[in-house]
Design an enzyme around this catalytic site. Structure first.
Site, PDB file in Angstrom:
ATOM      1  N   ARG A  47       0.842  -1.206   0.000  1.00 52.41           N
ATOM      2  CA  ARG A  47       0.000   0.000   0.000  1.00 52.41           C
ATOM      3  C   ARG A  47       0.873   1.251   0.000  1.00 52.41           C
ATOM      4  O   ARG A  47       0.567   2.258  -0.622  1.00 52.41           O
ATOM      5  CB  ARG A  47      -0.961   0.034   1.200  1.00 52.41           C
ATOM      6  CG  ARG A  47      -1.622   1.406   1.346  1.00 52.41           C
ATOM      7  CD  ARG A  47      -2.856   1.472   2.223  1.00 52.41           C
ATOM      8  NE  ARG A  47      -2.820   0.721   3.435  1.00 52.41           N
ATOM      9  CZ  ARG A  47      -2.118   1.029   4.525  1.00 52.41           C
ATOM     10  NH1 ARG A  47      -1.356   2.116   4.561  1.00 52.41           N
ATOM     11  NH2 ARG A  47      -2.178   0.261   5.591  1.00 52.41           N
ATOM     12  N   TYR A  99     -15.890  18.327 -14.735  1.00 49.08           N
ATOM     13  CA  TYR A  99     -16.255  16.910 -14.904  1.00 49.08           C
ATOM     14  C   TYR A  99     -17.289  16.526 -13.843  1.00 49.08           C
ATOM     15  O   TYR A  99     -17.084  16.747 -12.652  1.00 49.08           O
ATOM     16  CB  TYR A  99     -14.996  16.044 -14.785  1.00 49.08           C
ATOM     17  CG  TYR A  99     -15.315  14.589 -14.617  1.00 49.08           C
ATOM     18  CD1 TYR A  99     -15.867  13.865 -15.665  1.00 49.08           C
ATOM     19  CD2 TYR A  99     -15.104  13.941 -13.408  1.00 49.08           C
ATOM     20  CE1 TYR A  99     -16.194  12.533 -15.507  1.00 49.08           C
ATOM     21  CE2 TYR A  99     -15.421  12.604 -13.239  1.00 49.08           C
ATOM     22  CZ  TYR A  99     -15.969  11.910 -14.295  1.00 49.08           C
ATOM     23  OH  TYR A  99     -16.305  10.590 -14.126  1.00 49.08           O
ATOM     24  N   ASP A 171      -6.813  19.685 -14.442  1.00 52.22           N
ATOM     25  CA  ASP A 171      -7.248  18.336 -14.813  1.00 52.22           C
ATOM     26  C   ASP A 171      -6.883  18.166 -16.286  1.00 52.22           C
ATOM     27  O   ASP A 171      -7.527  18.723 -17.170  1.00 52.22           O
ATOM     28  CB  ASP A 171      -8.760  18.205 -14.578  1.00 52.22           C
ATOM     29  CG  ASP A 171      -9.263  16.789 -14.844  1.00 52.22           C
ATOM     30  OD1 ASP A 171      -8.582  16.043 -15.575  1.00 52.22           O
ATOM     31  OD2 ASP A 171     -10.347  16.443 -14.336  1.00 52.22           O
ATOM     32  N   LYS A 196      -8.598   7.041 -18.908  1.00 46.96           N
ATOM     33  CA  LYS A 196      -8.918   7.545 -20.238  1.00 46.96           C
ATOM     34  C   LYS A 196      -7.733   7.291 -21.183  1.00 46.96           C
ATOM     35  O   LYS A 196      -7.446   6.161 -21.494  1.00 46.96           O
ATOM     36  CB  LYS A 196      -9.305   9.025 -20.152  1.00 46.96           C
ATOM     37  CG  LYS A 196     -10.301   9.332 -19.014  1.00 46.96           C
ATOM     38  CD  LYS A 196     -11.640   8.647 -19.168  1.00 46.96           C
ATOM     39  CE  LYS A 196     -12.510   8.672 -17.919  1.00 46.96           C
ATOM     40  NZ  LYS A 196     -12.766   9.952 -17.326  1.00 46.96           N
TER      41      LYS A 196
HETATM   42  C1  LIG Z   1     -13.152  10.438 -16.080  1.00 46.91           C
HETATM   43  C2  LIG Z   1     -12.681  11.762 -15.616  1.00 46.91           C
HETATM   44  C3  LIG Z   1     -12.362  11.967 -14.263  1.00 46.91           C
HETATM   45  C4  LIG Z   1     -12.579  10.925 -13.190  1.00 46.91           C
HETATM   46  O1  LIG Z   1     -11.810   9.799 -13.314  1.00 46.91           O
HETATM   47  P1  LIG Z   1     -12.218   8.311 -12.885  1.00 46.91           P
HETATM   48  O2  LIG Z   1     -11.015   7.551 -13.257  1.00 46.91           O
HETATM   49  O3  LIG Z   1     -13.455   7.945 -13.610  1.00 46.91           O
HETATM   50  O4  LIG Z   1     -12.450   8.330 -11.395  1.00 46.91           O
HETATM   51  C5  LIG Z   1     -11.875  13.216 -13.905  1.00 46.91           C
HETATM   52  N1  LIG Z   1     -11.747  14.210 -14.805  1.00 46.91           N
HETATM   53  C6  LIG Z   1     -12.057  14.047 -16.116  1.00 46.91           C
HETATM   54  C7  LIG Z   1     -11.882  15.185 -17.048  1.00 46.91           C
HETATM   55  C8  LIG Z   1     -12.533  12.827 -16.562  1.00 46.91           C
HETATM   56  O5  LIG Z   1     -12.861  12.676 -17.857  1.00 46.91           O
END
Ligand SMILES: *Cc1c(COP(=O)(O)O)cnc(C)c1O
Length: 372
Positions: A47, A99, A171, A196
């Site tokens: 961890r 988001y 982000d 993503k």
């Molecule tokens: C999908 C996404 C997130 C969140 O991520 P997860 O891996 O689904 O928890 C945050 N910001 C953006 C822009 C996203 O597309």
């Protein structure tokens, strides 16, 4: 070294004593303690640290030009680790079309914890400045925004934040570092949902925070990771390192295909508007051009019609898969308001398309069929 080369060669030697060209997956949760006792940099318990996580963290921080990175079990867990490194009573500014999962997390978990959020229009620096309060600590940037594809001027926000002694977070999930490098523009922290484009194959949930400087604030994020415990598995970190090796080439494909698809959609009589920052008429195009090297694989567009007509179009594709999320090799699309739920500010006729790596002519032929 250039991005493509760094992506292929970074992080292979860490925790890899057998010099395997591809490091093995290390499932062990525990590590033998030295006869002389525990030394500070030794691995102890997975961890806290493990070889595959160290490899991926080193790789992603190198690609974002940061000093350090912390990997998490999801993008939202990474976002929450940044926010819980603040203090109850602190105020943050974030985009009104942030988001949707982050909006939920902020409203339902962080606000009861004591965080004060203001969701605002981040395309105007005057609006941002007007919302700064004495207890403001951080400005949250998401550009292009999701799904309205608004562009925030990163340099201008950084300048404002520095003059008021505020932290900035970007982000950078949508334009991964191939297309945009926020730390180079002066941002303090970069956030990723590695679910993503880093994962890239719709088979991993993960997240990461990358810091420009390994300072006390990042130390608190690291604490949230190691003591808070929302950590990714060694297997997921290994898969993420593997898919990151091809990130630059996948993004070149996404960028190229999306600009072709955007040009096709603009010319289509059933489409009222196309939101893609690569289009010269896009409201944020000039700023996007100054801070992005490629415009990404995501397109939102407005159907000339209502919610029903939009859902019907999404239901008519044969190749483009109906699914939420983005960044996979396969093209996916969705009626976005339906996915976001009741707090959504997304127009009822907006379709969000993640342009994949199929041949672009096949994607366009499928759109042609669905838009008949
Ligand atoms: C999908 C996404 C997130 C969140 O991520 P997860 O891996 O689904 O928890 C945050 N910001 C953006 C822009 C996203 O597309």
């Amino acid at each position: 070294m250039r991005f493509e080369t760094k992506a292929i060669h970074t992080g292979l030697k860490l925790g890899n004593p057998s010099n395997a060209i591809i490091p093995p997956i290390s499932p062990s949760t525990i590590y033998e303690i030295d006869e002389t006792g525990y030394n500070e940099n030794d691995l102890l318990y997975s961890r806290l640290d493990n070889p595959n996580r160290l490899q991926f963290e080193h790789l992603i921080s190198t690609l974002e030009n940061g000093e350090a990175a912390a990997a998490f079990s999801s993008g939202i867990a990474a976002a929450k680790a940044i926010l819980t490194a603040l203090r109850p009573g602190d105020h943050i500014v974030l985009p009104e079309d942030v988001y949707t999962g982050n909006r939920n997390m902020v409203n339902r978990i962080m606000a009861p914890w004591g965080l004060e959020p203001s969701f605002i229009d981040m395309t105007s620096i005057e609006t941002i400045e007007a919302h700064i309060q004495p207890n403001t600590k951080l400005i949250w940037i998401e550009t292009p925004s999701n799904p309205l594809m608004r562009i925030t001027d990163i340099r201008a926000v950084v300048e404002l934040a520095k003059s008021r002694n505020l932290l900035t977070v970007a982000d950078n999930t949508w334009p991964p570092p191939v297309n945009q490098l926020p730390l180079e523009l002066g941002v303090d922290l970069v956030l990723h949902s590695t679910s993503k484009y880093f994962g890239g194959h719709s088979d991993i949930i993960g997240g990461a925070v990358i810091a420009k400087k390994y300072d006390d604030f990042f130390e608190r994020i690291r604490l949230n990771q190691q003591i808070g415990g929302a950590v990714p598995s060694p297997q997921d970190c290994w898969m993420l390192s593997r898919s990151t090796r091809t990130l630059a080439y996948r993004m070149k494909g996404h960028n190229e295909h999306a600009s072709k698809v955007a040009a096709y959609l603009i010319a289509h009589p059933r489409i009222a508007d196309v939101y893609y920052p690569g289009i010269a008429t896009h409201r944020g195009h000039e700023i996007a051009k100054s801070q992005m090297r490629g415009f990404g694989g995501m397109i939102s567009f407005l159907v000339d019609g209502n919610q029903e007509a939009s859902i019907k179009i999404v239901g008519s594709s044969k190749l483009i898969t109906r699914a939420t999320s983005l960044g996979g090799v396969e093209s996916t699309w969705e009626h976005r308001q339906s996915s976001e739920g009741k707090d959504s500010i997304t127009p009822e006729n907006l379709i969000r398309l993640s342009v994949g790596l199929e041949h672009p002519d096949d994607i366009i032929e499928d759109l042609d069929r669905a838009l008949k």
